[in-house]
Scaffold this motif. Structure first.
Motif, PDB file in Angstrom:
ATOM      1  N   ILE A  45      33.730  41.270  38.544  1.00  0.00           N
ATOM      2  CA  ILE A  45      34.296  42.244  37.612  1.00  0.00           C
ATOM      3  C   ILE A  45      34.758  41.416  36.416  1.00  0.00           C
ATOM      4  CG2 ILE A  45      36.118  43.924  37.150  1.00  0.00           C
ATOM      5  CD1 ILE A  45      34.198  44.991  39.198  1.00  0.00           C
ATOM      6  N   ILE A  46      34.296  41.792  35.238  1.00  0.00           N
ATOM      7  CA  ILE A  46      34.579  41.080  33.998  1.00  0.00           C
ATOM      8  C   ILE A  46      35.386  41.998  33.093  1.00  0.00           C
ATOM      9  CG2 ILE A  46      33.564  39.875  32.009  1.00  0.00           C
ATOM     10  CD1 ILE A  46      32.623  38.756  34.756  1.00  0.00           C
ATOM     11  N   TYR A  56      34.270  39.040  20.647  1.00  0.00           N
ATOM     12  CA  TYR A  56      34.494  39.575  21.986  1.00  0.00           C
ATOM     13  C   TYR A  56      34.343  38.454  23.011  1.00  0.00           C
ATOM     14  CZ  TYR A  56      34.156  44.161  19.903  1.00  0.00           C
ATOM     15  OH  TYR A  56      34.372  45.265  19.119  1.00  0.00           O
ATOM     16  N   GLY A  57      35.229  38.473  23.996  1.00  0.00           N
ATOM     17  CA  GLY A  57      35.183  37.505  25.084  1.00  0.00           C
ATOM     18  C   GLY A  57      35.280  38.230  26.409  1.00  0.00           C
ATOM     19  N   GLY A  58      34.657  37.656  27.425  1.00  0.00           N
ATOM     20  CA  GLY A  58      34.679  38.248  28.759  1.00  0.00           C
ATOM     21  C   GLY A  58      35.281  37.281  29.755  1.00  0.00           C
ATOM     22  N   PHE A  59      36.175  37.796  30.601  1.00  0.00           N
ATOM     23  CA  PHE A  59      36.933  36.980  31.549  1.00  0.00           C
ATOM     24  C   PHE A  59      36.749  37.529  32.957  1.00  0.00           C
ATOM     25  CE2 PHE A  59      38.778  36.912  27.406  1.00  0.00           C
ATOM     26  CZ  PHE A  59      39.148  35.600  27.185  1.00  0.00           C
ATOM     27  N   ILE A  60      36.513  36.655  33.924  1.00  0.00           N
ATOM     28  CA  ILE A  60      36.352  37.074  35.315  1.00  0.00           C
ATOM     29  C   ILE A  60      37.708  37.490  35.879  1.00  0.00           C
ATOM     30  CG2 ILE A  60      35.742  36.360  37.665  1.00  0.00           C
ATOM     31  CD1 ILE A  60      33.723  34.413  36.450  1.00  0.00           C
ATOM     32  N   VAL A  61      37.781  38.719  36.403  1.00  0.00           N
ATOM     33  CA  VAL A  61      39.009  39.180  37.051  1.00  0.00           C
ATOM     34  C   VAL A  61      38.829  39.327  38.556  1.00  0.00           C
ATOM     35  CG1 VAL A  61      39.978  40.283  34.997  1.00  0.00           C
ATOM     36  CG2 VAL A  61      38.544  41.616  36.548  1.00  0.00           C
ATOM     37  N   PRO A 156      38.874  49.191  38.092  1.00  0.00           N
ATOM     38  CA  PRO A 156      38.409  47.951  38.717  1.00  0.00           C
ATOM     39  C   PRO A 156      38.933  47.756  40.135  1.00  0.00           C
ATOM     40  CG  PRO A 156      39.828  47.501  36.815  1.00  0.00           C
ATOM     41  CD  PRO A 156      39.608  48.959  36.873  1.00  0.00           C
ATOM     42  N   GLN A 157      40.156  48.190  40.407  1.00  0.00           N
ATOM     43  CA  GLN A 157      40.720  48.015  41.744  1.00  0.00           C
ATOM     44  C   GLN A 157      39.943  48.818  42.788  1.00  0.00           C
ATOM     45  OE1 GLN A 157      43.083  45.612  42.214  1.00  0.00           O
ATOM     46  NE2 GLN A 157      42.471  45.900  44.319  1.00  0.00           N
TER      47      GLN A 157
END
Length: 162
Positions: A45-46, A56-61, A156-157
């Motif tokens: 999930i990003i 724009y930036g994408g981060f792993i959650v 996301p949860q």
């Protein structure tokens, strides 16, 4: 009495600004489920955010476990400064900007593939409904690359708990 009216007006103005922010937020921002283009398995999930510099930036959650295995937790094959760093919170998309010539197209990005540790040039396109993001990673020319389709996630949860 006059102070209460001013407080109410201020509260209404703040709520209104919040609504406008949501209306004009890019459809790219939010949570996305990355899916392996070869196996069809969910990878991560990003969270994609618009950063202070306008890119724009994408981060792993969240990182999903591999089928019959465990989730990759550290970027063991990655180059510095990512080498052996935890994947959770890691920025894997960077530098993406909206293409001024094409609506819902994003260009000039970099994509870190955590599994291989490779960094690719990237571009992407949102579907017209904003629910899918076709992310293309490539070396040199776009023809020499791969495309993954990411799916927008409202909760996301709930996606993590599936």
């Amino acid at each position: 009495m006059k102070i209460n009216i001013l407080k109410k007006i201020g509260l209404i103005a703040l709520i209104g600004m919040g609504c406008l922010t949501n209306i004009y937020a890019s459809p790219l921002t939010g949570y996305w489920k990355s899916v392996d283009d070869r196996t069809g398995e969910a990878l991560s999930i990003i969270e994609i955010k618009k950063l202070e510099d306008g890119t724009y930036g994408g981060f792993i959650v969240h990182r999903f476990a591999a089928p019959g295995g465990v989730a990759l937790t550290n970027c063991t094959k990655c180059p510095e400064p990512y080498k052996n760093k935890p994947l959770l919170g890691m920025q894997i998309l960077s530098g993406f900007i909206e293409d001024p010539k094409k609506e819902n197209h994003f260009i000039h990005g970099k994509v870190l593939e955590a599994k291989s540790g490779k960094i690719f040039e990237g571009k992407g396109q949102l579907t017209t409904d904003g629910r899918r993001f076709r992310l293309r990673g490539f070396v040199g020319v776009s023809m020499l690359g791969r495309t993954q389709v990411w799916v927008k996630v409202n909760d996301p949860q709930a996606e993590i708990n599936k």
